[in-house]
Scaffold this motif. Structure first.
Motif, PDB file in Angstrom:
ATOM      1  N   TRP A 145     -51.270  24.396-133.358  1.00  0.00           N
ATOM      2  CA  TRP A 145     -50.049  23.734-132.903  1.00  0.00           C
ATOM      3  C   TRP A 145     -50.223  23.141-131.513  1.00  0.00           C
ATOM      4  CZ3 TRP A 145     -45.636  21.810-134.421  1.00  0.00           C
ATOM      5  CH2 TRP A 145     -44.638  21.560-133.487  1.00  0.00           C
ATOM      6  N   ARG A 146     -49.791  21.892-131.373  1.00  0.00           N
ATOM      7  CA  ARG A 146     -49.693  21.221-130.078  1.00  0.00           C
ATOM      8  C   ARG A 146     -48.265  20.726-129.930  1.00  0.00           C
ATOM      9  NH1 ARG A 146     -54.172  22.125-126.862  1.00  0.00           N
ATOM     10  NH2 ARG A 146     -56.097  21.798-128.020  1.00  0.00           N
ATOM     11  N   GLY A 147     -47.556  21.227-128.921  1.00  0.00           N
ATOM     12  CA  GLY A 147     -46.192  20.791-128.706  1.00  0.00           C
ATOM     13  C   GLY A 147     -46.127  19.397-128.137  1.00  0.00           C
ATOM     14  N   PRO A 148     -44.940  18.778-128.184  1.00  0.00           N
ATOM     15  CA  PRO A 148     -44.795  17.434-127.614  1.00  0.00           C
ATOM     16  C   PRO A 148     -44.904  17.481-126.098  1.00  0.00           C
ATOM     17  CG  PRO A 148     -42.657  18.316-128.195  1.00  0.00           C
ATOM     18  CD  PRO A 148     -43.674  19.305-128.691  1.00  0.00           C
ATOM     19  N   ARG A 149     -45.194  16.334-125.501  1.00  0.00           N
ATOM     20  CA  ARG A 149     -45.204  16.198-124.052  1.00  0.00           C
ATOM     21  C   ARG A 149     -44.283  15.045-123.665  1.00  0.00           C
ATOM     22  NH1 ARG A 149     -47.152  20.388-124.700  1.00  0.00           N
ATOM     23  NH2 ARG A 149     -49.043  21.281-123.792  1.00  0.00           N
ATOM     24  N   PHE A 150     -43.645  15.208-122.535  1.00  0.00           N
ATOM     25  CA  PHE A 150     -42.692  14.214-122.049  1.00  0.00           C
ATOM     26  C   PHE A 150     -43.040  13.860-120.606  1.00  0.00           C
ATOM     27  CE2 PHE A 150     -40.724  16.796-125.276  1.00  0.00           C
ATOM     28  CZ  PHE A 150     -40.067  15.885-126.091  1.00  0.00           C
ATOM     29  N   GLU A 151     -42.884  12.607-120.268  1.00  0.00           N
ATOM     30  CA  GLU A 151     -43.091  12.128-118.901  1.00  0.00           C
ATOM     31  C   GLU A 151     -41.842  11.386-118.464  1.00  0.00           C
ATOM     32  OE1 GLU A 151     -46.626   9.799-118.838  1.00  0.00           O
ATOM     33  OE2 GLU A 151     -47.938  11.472-119.411  1.00  0.00           O
ATOM     34  N   ASP A 152     -41.231  11.877-117.388  1.00  0.00           N
ATOM     35  CA  ASP A 152     -39.990  11.282-116.869  1.00  0.00           C
ATOM     36  C   ASP A 152     -38.924  11.206-117.958  1.00  0.00           C
ATOM     37  OD1 ASP A 152     -41.190  10.902-114.348  1.00  0.00           O
ATOM     38  OD2 ASP A 152     -42.046   8.986-115.003  1.00  0.00           O
ATOM     39  N   GLY A 153     -38.885  12.266-118.788  1.00  0.00           N
ATOM     40  CA  GLY A 153     -37.882  12.341-119.832  1.00  0.00           C
ATOM     41  C   GLY A 153     -38.167  11.525-121.069  1.00  0.00           C
ATOM     42  N   GLU A 154     -39.329  10.841-121.118  1.00  0.00           N
ATOM     43  CA  GLU A 154     -39.693  10.014-122.266  1.00  0.00           C
ATOM     44  C   GLU A 154     -40.854  10.659-123.016  1.00  0.00           C
ATOM     45  OE1 GLU A 154     -38.085   7.295-123.236  1.00  0.00           O
ATOM     46  OE2 GLU A 154     -36.697   7.467-121.540  1.00  0.00           O
ATOM     47  N   LEU A 155     -40.841  10.506-124.336  1.00  0.00           N
ATOM     48  CA  LEU A 155     -41.899  11.074-125.161  1.00  0.00           C
ATOM     49  C   LEU A 155     -43.246  10.453-124.824  1.00  0.00           C
ATOM     50  CD1 LEU A 155     -42.590  12.930-127.627  1.00  0.00           C
ATOM     51  CD2 LEU A 155     -42.342  10.874-129.035  1.00  0.00           C
ATOM     52  N   ALA A 156     -44.241  11.297-124.519  1.00  0.00           N
ATOM     53  CA  ALA A 156     -45.592  10.821-124.230  1.00  0.00           C
ATOM     54  C   ALA A 156     -46.585  11.264-125.300  1.00  0.00           C
ATOM     55  CB  ALA A 156     -46.048  11.326-122.859  1.00  0.00           C
ATOM     56  N   ARG A 157     -46.242  12.304-126.074  1.00  0.00           N
ATOM     57  CA  ARG A 157     -47.143  12.778-127.127  1.00  0.00           C
ATOM     58  C   ARG A 157     -46.322  13.458-128.209  1.00  0.00           C
ATOM     59  NH1 ARG A 157     -50.790  17.605-125.515  1.00  0.00           N
ATOM     60  NH2 ARG A 157     -49.401  18.905-126.745  1.00  0.00           N
ATOM     61  N   TYR A 158     -46.600  13.087-129.444  1.00  0.00           N
ATOM     62  CA  TYR A 158     -45.932  13.738-130.557  1.00  0.00           C
ATOM     63  C   TYR A 158     -46.350  15.202-130.662  1.00  0.00           C
ATOM     64  CZ  TYR A 158     -44.582   9.202-132.467  1.00  0.00           C
ATOM     65  OH  TYR A 158     -44.024   7.966-132.651  1.00  0.00           O
ATOM     66  N   PRO A 159     -45.493  16.060-131.243  1.00  0.00           N
ATOM     67  CA  PRO A 159     -45.994  17.359-131.702  1.00  0.00           C
ATOM     68  C   PRO A 159     -47.079  17.133-132.754  1.00  0.00           C
ATOM     69  CG  PRO A 159     -43.591  17.247-131.844  1.00  0.00           C
ATOM     70  CD  PRO A 159     -44.081  15.859-131.578  1.00  0.00           C
ATOM     71  N   GLN A 160     -48.088  17.986-132.738  1.00  0.00           N
ATOM     72  CA  GLN A 160     -49.224  17.822-133.651  1.00  0.00           C
ATOM     73  C   GLN A 160     -49.516  19.165-134.308  1.00  0.00           C
ATOM     74  OE1 GLN A 160     -52.165  16.562-130.835  1.00  0.00           O
ATOM     75  NE2 GLN A 160     -51.389  14.481-130.693  1.00  0.00           N
ATOM     76  N   ALA A 161     -49.813  19.148-135.598  1.00  0.00           N
ATOM     77  CA  ALA A 161     -50.033  20.406-136.314  1.00  0.00           C
ATOM     78  C   ALA A 161     -51.089  20.240-137.388  1.00  0.00           C
ATOM     79  CB  ALA A 161     -48.738  20.900-136.937  1.00  0.00           C
ATOM     80  N   THR A 162     -51.910  21.267-137.523  1.00  0.00           N
ATOM     81  CA  THR A 162     -52.807  21.436-138.662  1.00  0.00           C
ATOM     82  C   THR A 162     -52.476  22.797-139.263  1.00  0.00           C
ATOM     83  OG1 THR A 162     -54.597  20.042-137.831  1.00  0.00           O
ATOM     84  CG2 THR A 162     -55.205  21.800-139.352  1.00  0.00           C
ATOM     85  N   LEU A 163     -52.257  22.842-140.569  1.00  0.00           N
ATOM     86  CA  LEU A 163     -51.851  24.078-141.223  1.00  0.00           C
ATOM     87  C   LEU A 163     -52.829  24.443-142.329  1.00  0.00           C
ATOM     88  CD1 LEU A 163     -49.836  26.398-141.761  1.00  0.00           C
ATOM     89  CD2 LEU A 163     -48.545  24.810-143.224  1.00  0.00           C
ATOM     90  N   PHE A 164     -53.394  25.650-142.217  1.00  0.00           N
ATOM     91  CA  PHE A 164     -54.172  26.249-143.296  1.00  0.00           C
ATOM     92  C   PHE A 164     -53.256  27.217-144.042  1.00  0.00           C
ATOM     93  CE2 PHE A 164     -57.313  25.180-140.089  1.00  0.00           C
ATOM     94  CZ  PHE A 164     -58.361  24.650-140.815  1.00  0.00           C
ATOM     95  N   PHE A 165     -53.193  27.057-145.362  1.00  0.00           N
ATOM     96  CA  PHE A 165     -52.353  27.894-146.220  1.00  0.00           C
ATOM     97  C   PHE A 165     -53.320  28.651-147.131  1.00  0.00           C
ATOM     98  CE2 PHE A 165     -48.584  27.429-149.467  1.00  0.00           C
ATOM     99  CZ  PHE A 165     -48.521  28.798-149.606  1.00  0.00           C
ATOM    100  N   ASN A 166     -53.432  29.958-146.923  1.00  0.00           N
ATOM    101  CA  ASN A 166     -54.437  30.759-147.634  1.00  0.00           C
ATOM    102  C   ASN A 166     -55.834  30.163-147.482  1.00  0.00           C
ATOM    103  OD1 ASN A 166     -52.561  32.686-148.537  1.00  0.00           O
ATOM    104  ND2 ASN A 166     -52.043  31.463-150.330  1.00  0.00           N
ATOM    105  N   GLY A 167     -56.112  29.686-146.274  1.00  0.00           N
ATOM    106  CA  GLY A 167     -57.429  29.146-145.959  1.00  0.00           C
ATOM    107  C   GLY A 167     -57.661  27.725-146.392  1.00  0.00           C
ATOM    108  N   VAL A 168     -56.674  27.089-147.019  1.00  0.00           N
ATOM    109  CA  VAL A 168     -56.804  25.729-147.540  1.00  0.00           C
ATOM    110  C   VAL A 168     -55.984  24.791-146.649  1.00  0.00           C
ATOM    111  CG1 VAL A 168     -56.368  24.211-149.510  1.00  0.00           C
ATOM    112  CG2 VAL A 168     -57.145  26.570-149.882  1.00  0.00           C
ATOM    113  N   ALA A 169     -56.594  23.716-146.194  1.00  0.00           N
ATOM    114  CA  ALA A 169     -55.897  22.755-145.334  1.00  0.00           C
ATOM    115  C   ALA A 169     -54.839  22.019-146.136  1.00  0.00           C
ATOM    116  CB  ALA A 169     -56.889  21.772-144.734  1.00  0.00           C
TER     117      ALA A 169
END
Length: 448
Positions: A145-169
């Motif tokens: 998990w990577r949370g979002p980042r904001f600069e001066d109240g504006e979105l600078a980076r989306y939240p980002q996620a990679t999920l393994f479910f029972n070891g499967v992407a």
């Protein structure tokens, strides 16, 4: 020190344990949003939803992390589609990854277990496949998990996620376009449903996650073995957050995902049902053998490789047990005997993307033990003179060593080079670099 069995097994030595049935209990959890002491029900080796008491969360705020949790839906519960066993993992109190009894239980695509939840198309993400076990069996989530980042109240980076479910992407390098509540995608700065803020209105970078009490009698879910590890600040940056990236192979399309058998525990056992088994019995590469190459060709793919440096291997330093996993035959994640090679050149350590990115952590096991390397690979895209770089996430013995690295170019010769256009699918190679290395239990899953 890595965990005992790689991904989805015992926590690494630097993990923060949130619940283990022993020292870490629900005493350190609370209800959301009112902060009451957690009223869910604890047993010796799991805890369960106390229906009607509300969501719970650890008291600890969490930022970028590798989070592991295990859940199961008991046998015998009635319901269909969005039941039984409806719950959810809400990262940062906001971004929901669905928990549901989805085994032989059709529902809308981004409502299945393993989805980034949304009731309707647009903004959610169905799982690429559905690697779920039957009711009564434990399921495993590992989310990078990577949370979002904001600069001066504006979105600078989306939240980002990679999920393994029972070891499967099932979600790979997902860029999350915003908070979702049921059927609506909201802006990050929405007053009621946006990203959490402090009392001054500043967007938060560390927030607890929630486990959902869905409130119905058939939505009983059990949980156990919950831990997380902080990740260093090294994510993909998004230049223009007003538009989602054109290159993204994150989740499935808005269609029913295929149900597949997940294989063994995490990625430590048998290959998933939809995988190509590349090496079953043990294979030893000897000096002079040349590289091993897969018969099949792959583009975007999940790879699992187990390797071992024999005790009597010859050589010193970088020449001892030197090998590598070459995605598309051109892009190397390093293998080397770390007993004799921990110098300042960390971009040559095991788990490094050679000559570009050192591993986040030194995660090798003791000498002569089998090592497990799990790689999520998105190949580069070529459009005339334009290149969309490759992206890679890698875990060594269950520890994230590369997290969505934006690859600068091929490095099969040990040195970074500039991109040159090549086919979109190429064989996987295991490198023979004048040293003896053993391999076993190696498989691949296409993510296309």
């Amino acid at each position: 020190m890595p965990g005992a069995e790689g991904l989805s097994a015992d926590p690494p030595s630097d993990a923060t344990i949130l619940w283990d049935g022993e020292e870490a209990s629900l005493d350190d959890w609370q209800h959301y949003p009112d902060g009451r002491d957690a009223e869910w029900i604890e047993h010796d080796d799991y805890f369960k939803v106390n229906i009607g008491t509300g969501d719970i969360q650890p008291k600890e705020a969490i930022g970028d992390c590798h989070l592991h949790l295990e859940w199961r839906v008991p046998e015998g519960l009635e319901g269909e589609s969005q039941g039984p066993g409806n719950s959810g993992l809400f990262m940062m109190e906001t971004y929901e990854f669905q928990i549901l009894q989805s085994y032989e239980n059709p529902t809308y695509p981004s409502g299945h277990a393993g989805s980034y939840y949304k009731y309707k198309p647009g903004g959610g993400s169905a799982p690429l496949v559905l690697p779920i076990r039957p009711p009564g069996e434990w399921q495993e989530y590992d989310i990078i998990w990577r949370g979002p980042r904001f600069e001066d109240g504006e979105l600078a980076r989306y939240p980002q996620a990679t999920l393994f479910f029972n070891g499967v992407a099932v979600q790979t390098h997902l860029d999350i376009p915003g908070p979702v509540w049921y059927d609506t995608l909201y802006d990050f700065d929405h007053e009621d449903f946006g990203h959490p803020r402090d009392s001054d209105g500043t967007f938060l970078e560390e927030v607890p996650f929630n486990l959902q009490d869905h409130g119905r009698s058939q939505d009983m879910v059990h949980f156990r073995n919950i831990w997380y590890r902080d990740l260093p600040e090294d994510p993909v940056e998004i230049d223009n957050p007003d538009a989602m990236p054109q290159y993204d192979s994150s989740g499935g399309d808005y269609e029913m995902p295929e149900q597949v058998a997940p294989g063994g525990v995490g990625t430590t056992g048998d290959a998933p049902e939809d995988a190509d088994v590349l090496i079953d019995d043990e294979l030893t590469l000897e000096p002079g053998d040349g590289d091993w190459e897969s018969d099949n060709k792959y583009g975007d793919a999940q790879f699992h490789v187990e390797y071992r440096i024999p005790a009597d291997v010859k050589g010193n330093g970088i020449d001892r047990g030197n090998s590598g996993v070459l995605m598309m035959g051109k892009y190397e994640i390093q293998i080397v005997d770390m007993r004799s090679y921990r110098n300042d050149d960390a971009d040559e350590w095991a788990g490094a993307f050679t000559d570009q990115a050192e591993p986040h952590h030194d995660a090798v096991r003791e000498p002569r033990e089998w090592q497990q390397l799990d790689i999520l690979w998105q190949g580069p895209r070529f459009d005339g003179d334009e290149v969309s770089p490759a992206q890679v996430t890698a875990l060594l013995n269950g520890v994230a060593v590369q997290t969505r690295l934006l690859v600068d170019g091929p490095n099969a010769d040990g040195t970074l080079a500039e991109y040159e256009e090549h086919a979109s699918e190429l064989p996987l190679r295991l490198q023979e670099d004048n040293s003896q290395v053993q391999f076993r239990n190696t498989w691949a899953r296409s993510l296309d």
